[in-house]
Design a protein around this motif. Sequence first.
Motif, PDB file in Angstrom:
ATOM      1  N   GLU A 685      33.476  41.175  36.909  1.00  0.00           N
ATOM      2  CA  GLU A 685      33.967  41.323  35.538  1.00  0.00           C
ATOM      3  C   GLU A 685      33.018  40.736  34.489  1.00  0.00           C
ATOM      4  N   GLN A 719      35.655  26.036  41.065  1.00  0.00           N
ATOM      5  CA  GLN A 719      36.347  27.181  41.648  1.00  0.00           C
ATOM      6  C   GLN A 719      36.336  27.105  43.175  1.00  0.00           C
ATOM      7  N   ASN A 761      39.957  34.431  48.031  1.00  0.00           N
ATOM      8  CA  ASN A 761      39.071  35.339  47.307  1.00  0.00           C
ATOM      9  C   ASN A 761      37.959  35.832  48.211  1.00  0.00           C
ATOM     10  N   SER A 767      36.462  36.378  41.997  1.00  0.00           N
ATOM     11  CA  SER A 767      36.702  37.430  41.007  1.00  0.00           C
ATOM     12  C   SER A 767      38.185  37.755  40.948  1.00  0.00           C
ATOM     13  N   ARG A 768      38.634  38.168  39.761  1.00  0.00           N
ATOM     14  CA  ARG A 768      40.027  38.599  39.608  1.00  0.00           C
ATOM     15  C   ARG A 768      40.302  39.877  40.413  1.00  0.00           C
ATOM     16  N   TYR A 769      39.244  40.602  40.766  1.00  0.00           N
ATOM     17  CA  TYR A 769      39.419  41.877  41.449  1.00  0.00           C
ATOM     18  C   TYR A 769      39.404  41.753  42.973  1.00  0.00           C
ATOM     19  N   VAL A 771      40.942  39.245  44.940  1.00  0.00           N
ATOM     20  CA  VAL A 771      41.930  38.330  45.492  1.00  0.00           C
ATOM     21  C   VAL A 771      42.675  39.034  46.628  1.00  0.00           C
TER      22      VAL A 771
END
Length: 835
Positions: A685, A719, A761, A767-769, A771
């Motif tokens: 992202e 993170q 992840n 990444s948010r995509y 997970v």
Amino acid sequence: MHTFVRSGLLAATALSFGLPGLSETALAAEAQAAAAPAAEQAGEDDVGARGDVIIVTARRRQEAAQAVPLAISVIKADSVESTGNFNIVRLQQLAPTLQVYTSNPRNTSVNIRGLGAPFGLTSDGFEQGVGIYVDDVYNARVAAATFDFLDIAQVEVLRGPQGTLYGKNTTAGAINITSNQPTFTYEGRAELTVGNLAFKQGKVAVSGPLSDTVAIRLAGAITSRRGTIYNVTSQQFINAQDNLGLRAQLLWKPSDTLALTLSGDYSAQDPECCGTVYVRTGLTQRALNRQYAARVAAANAATPGRNYAVPSTNPYDRLTDLDSNLNAGNKIGGVSFKANWELGTGSLTSITAWRFWDWKPENDRDFTGLSIVARSQNPSQQNQYSQEFRYNYESDAVDFVVGLFGFKQRIDTQGTEQQGADAALWSLSPSTSPTNIANIPATLAGLTATNTQYLKSDSAALFGQASWKVTPELTIQPGVRLNYDKKEGFYQRVVTTGAGVVIPSCAPSATTGNAVLTAQCGIYQPQLTTPSASAWNFTYDFNVNYKFARDVLGYVTFAKSFKTLGINQNGLPLDANNQPDLSTSTVRPESVLHFEAGLKTQFLNRRATFNLSAFITDIKDFQATVNGGQFGTVRGYLANAEKVRSQGIEADFKIVASDRFTAYANGAYTDAKYKRFTNAPCPPELSGGTFYAVGVTPDLSLAGIPGSLSPRACDISGQALPGVSKWAFSYGAEYNVPAKLLDKDGQIYFGVDGNYRSSWNSNASPSRYTVVDAYALTNFRAGFRGEGLDIFAWVRNAFDTNFMDLLQVAPGNVGLIAGQPGDPRTFGGTVKFSF
């Protein structure tokens, strides 16, 4: 050849089923024989209420598991078989602190407590932090983890650094696999399993004397299963199982004090594997007309009559349309010679081994049915040689182990990656002009990168660990290790156009004013690197353990460990002049500081066992994966993160409530984070746009906004590490009642087991995509076991839970996320005989 061997194994299995005179399980008798001296040494108190004791060799000698002052999971062969966890990849369902992620046999990560191997990286230039040992032989390639267990006695998962006991680097732990050994009494066993998805598995093992001093053991196993994903392009099920394994062992005992064992094994896989399905898309910072949906529309518009769309946007429909050949040809094997000489209060052991690995893959690296990456394959051949000498000494006051280990390895790889007819339209800046190079397929079609590489790796270590029994209750256990590693690599990428013309350089002086060459160099760049590095390391650990009561052992451990240096073997990132950045050729060793405290207890007349451990592991210069967005560097390279910390608590509980009921529950909380990683790769992202100027602070709130500027690097300090579930649990229980079947006394039993993993992840930088959602799996089995007979039905993933094994980011920053769904519900039956 494979068909002949498979037919022979099936025939041998069937013949074994027909043998008369079935008696008590040979494995149990052998386990009792092995347990006797260790139980005697530990004292009668270490034998449980049912007269059994779990014997391990975690400290390179036989001893009761509860007497070993370290966190260890012991999984016996019967548990492995009854729960269907027949390789290391599946073993994580029984050991919560173990994480195994694989997109194919070569690209497999085996981690303990979130540490061990860089997640998602295909490279030969780094070491595994989790050592895999089979009968004391180190397996350098984690591809061995994908093969079926073959006639094993048990698996020990050792958590935390083990370098002062094990020859090769074991920063995060070790997996110690022990196979059944030749016997001087005739015995054998056979197992046949069938299930849905055309699942078939056969195992057979026979052992016995050839003379008064020579014994032999032969074992074989086959596994086949239809794939779980249907490829509408090839009209075939892919990601199948197709495993063959053979082992022979010859034992010569010329005296009671000398044992010589010659072993050989061979395993092969040849499935159509390993493909992915469409999972989702997520917006990157690339211009919107260069992202997935727009590129698919453009590809359709460029070819009248084509209406490309993925066969399903629901990944659990298990449909794909990959158009490149898929293959995961995988062969591994070797020969070892082990000599064990008892010398009064000590013993001298020598292990000489040679192993090979032959990898023949074919992949679809664009994860679509479009011809973007038409070919992607990196076949490899490895030879490794190892020699270990080890001396064990035991006395009332002091025990110690001292060893010398040498290792030599060479890996040769020949890679090919080629662009397809849709590559130009997919990867280059679009334009309505028919003369734009993006609209001319020949711009990239046939563009080929041919890679030639080799790795030479040499390692030597002197290690030792002592146990000083200060009092009957207090033991002090120091250990040291001196290690030397040297790595030499060679990597050459030759790039040719579709017309067969070699591209000699991608420097600005060569590409300026040449739009086609500039576009081609944006995909593949010629490279020639010869990385080389060497390093000495001195490490140590110190353990203090105290027996508070007969069944209560406490311990604390401090370890200063390391994982040796690495070199980047799959190409290097580019500098401002579009040339390989040679400063990234080598990767510094990891420096590890580890603290652990634990408690091992038994109660209820030793029918219950409860063990608890807490740990903190700090790693400086953590070897992390860095992925580039280009097709030519999608596999990434290795770099050092400043600092990583993994900390957590683990608990293991088991109870034998009665002869009728047993149960276990294991849990792990793992908080594994980048404490400091300021120059990390950016997640999807925050990728794909034009870079910010050097020195300009990026606006991170623009993540996922097409056309935005992209940071040159991201600070992901704080993170979570990829691939790590914060919470993981496993459990199981079995109940039985006395019964008789076929005139055999025995038990009818019912068992349940399951595991849970919280979300994690799947990208090098979270990444948010990517997970992977939390999931829980439940398995059931029911059957009859008696004298020499075990027959049961089973169902795994009984509630048909949808879950993902792995998510992957497609190259090109187009926002495509592909994945490999986990197994759906499977069911079948198993028959086991022993004699």
